[in-house]
Design an enzyme around this catalytic site. Structure first.
Site, PDB file in Angstrom:
ATOM      1  N   TYR A 231       1.043  -0.980   0.221  1.00 54.56           N
ATOM      2  CA  TYR A 231       0.134  -0.059   0.005  1.00 54.56           C
ATOM      3  C   TYR A 231       1.012   1.495   0.042  1.00 54.56           C
ATOM      4  O   TYR A 231       1.426   1.546   0.966  1.00 54.56           O
ATOM      5  CB  TYR A 231      -1.011   0.127   1.150  1.00 54.56           C
TER       6      TYR A 231
ATOM      7  N   PHE B  42     -14.229  -4.259  -0.340  1.00 49.34           N
ATOM      8  CA  PHE B  42     -15.529  -3.645  -1.183  1.00 49.34           C
ATOM      9  C   PHE B  42     -16.552  -3.815  -0.358  1.00 49.34           C
ATOM     10  O   PHE B  42     -17.612  -4.389  -0.980  1.00 49.34           O
ATOM     11  CB  PHE B  42     -15.408  -4.136  -2.500  1.00 49.34           C
ATOM     12  N   PRO B  43     -16.754  -3.593   0.807  1.00 39.81           N
ATOM     13  CA  PRO B  43     -17.972  -4.108   1.461  1.00 39.81           C
ATOM     14  C   PRO B  43     -19.184  -3.122   1.327  1.00 39.81           C
ATOM     15  O   PRO B  43     -20.271  -3.434   1.799  1.00 39.81           O
ATOM     16  CB  PRO B  43     -17.401  -3.794   3.263  1.00 39.81           C
TER      17      PRO B  43
ATOM     18  N   GLY C 264     -19.877  -2.610  -1.995  1.00 38.15           N
ATOM     19  CA  GLY C 264     -20.088  -3.094  -3.441  1.00 38.15           C
ATOM     20  C   GLY C 264     -18.570  -2.640  -4.221  1.00 38.15           C
ATOM     21  O   GLY C 264     -17.569  -2.176  -3.326  1.00 38.15           O
TER      22      GLY C 264
END
Length: 294
Positions: free
Chosen positions: A56, A207-208, A210
């Site tokens: 990251y 991606f909780p 969507g």
């Protein structure tokens, strides 16, 4: 609201640190001090599970975590990922040979300034490059298992994996967590969720809300009449509804929503105190999923 990561008790709403880097998790943030303030606020308000990775940034987010929080509270669990690198344009590339994984673990240990990582997730590329050739799973998990035996890793998980890979990883390495894309808008991994339930291991959705691309995400949630109805009933946001729905799916569902905003962080943390009733859940279960990335 508590659950378990392996045999370690954790609050069910943690923090995903990916967004603390620059856009697309590439490069440094515009305001590093603000990023560190978010981390300190998270821990001060009960977060005891932070998800990160050396890639990251790369080489950015772990430094922010160390600078903001070291020495770490005894109860804080740091989870990281290995198996990927970034190129000069920020693309995500596979780097999963056993020697690569061991090198990446050492990089995480140094940057986070710890002697042992609580959880290391093996980031697979079988879904991104279905026809690509990855190193054998047994070799990858064997390398991480050696580091676990050496005391450099406490627990092993897997990320971005198909059901067959999850089953094999449970058998080969006793993984304690699966980190896959999953949300009210993307339930393609319902079978993997059930596999986690069967083996009492954590499911940690990324991606909780969507997909981060296309028509998914908060705007799509807000436009759904079922989500809006539940949000209006409880006086909460559509985003909070989607996160609360996830928590209701499985007692070992652990959330790691990310943000660079303290206000947004507080909104996410408040989800841990929300309870959706049977009527809410029946309505939300009828929300029409959309394909990831659609």
């Amino acid at each position: 609201m508590s659950s378990f990561l392996g045999n370690k008790p954790v609050h069910r709403v943690g923090f995903g640190a990916m967004q603390l880097a620059g856009p697309n998790s590439f490069g440094p943030p515009a305001d590093p001090e603000a990023a560190k303030a978010v981390l300190r606020h998270a821990v001060a308000h009960g977060v005891d599970h932070i998800d990160t990775a050396q890639f990251y940034g790369p080489d950015v987010v772990n430094d922010l975590i160390r600078e903001a929080l070291h020495p770490y509270p005894e109860s804080l669990r740091l989870a990281t990922k290995v198996g990927a690198v970034r190129d000069e344009q920020g693309a995500w590339l596979p780097s999963g040979e056993p020697a690569d994984l061991k090198r990446q673990v050492e990089e995480n240990l140094r940057s986070l300034q710890v002697e042992r990582l609580d959880l290391v997730n093996l980031r697979r590329f079988e879904r991104d490059i279905p026809d690509g050739t990855e190193p054998p799973l047994a070799d990858q998990l064997g390398a991480l298992g050696e580091l676990r035996d050496e005391g450099k890793i406490d627990m092993i998980g897997i990320s971005n994996a198909n059901a067959d890979t999850v089953r094999a990883a449970i058998k080969m390495a006793g993984i304690v967590a699966v980190q896959n894309a999953y949300s009210i808008l993307n339930r393609a991994d319902d079978a993997i969720l059930e596999l986690c339930r069967e083996h009492a291991i954590a499911f940690v959705p990324y991606f909780p809300l969507g997909s981060a691309f296309g028509s998914g995400g908060p705007k799509h949630l807000a436009a759904d009449p079922r989500v809006s109805a539940v949000a209006n009933k409880h006086g909460i946001t559509p985003t909070q509804v989607a996160l609360a729905w996830l928590l209701a799916r499985y007692e070992r569902m652990l959330l790691i929503p990310g943000t660079g905003s303290i206000a947004h962080l507080d909104e996410n943390l408040a989800v841990g105190a929300l309870t959706l009733d049977a009527e809410d859940l029946a309505l939300l279960d009828a929300v029409e999923p959309i394909p990831l990335g659609a």
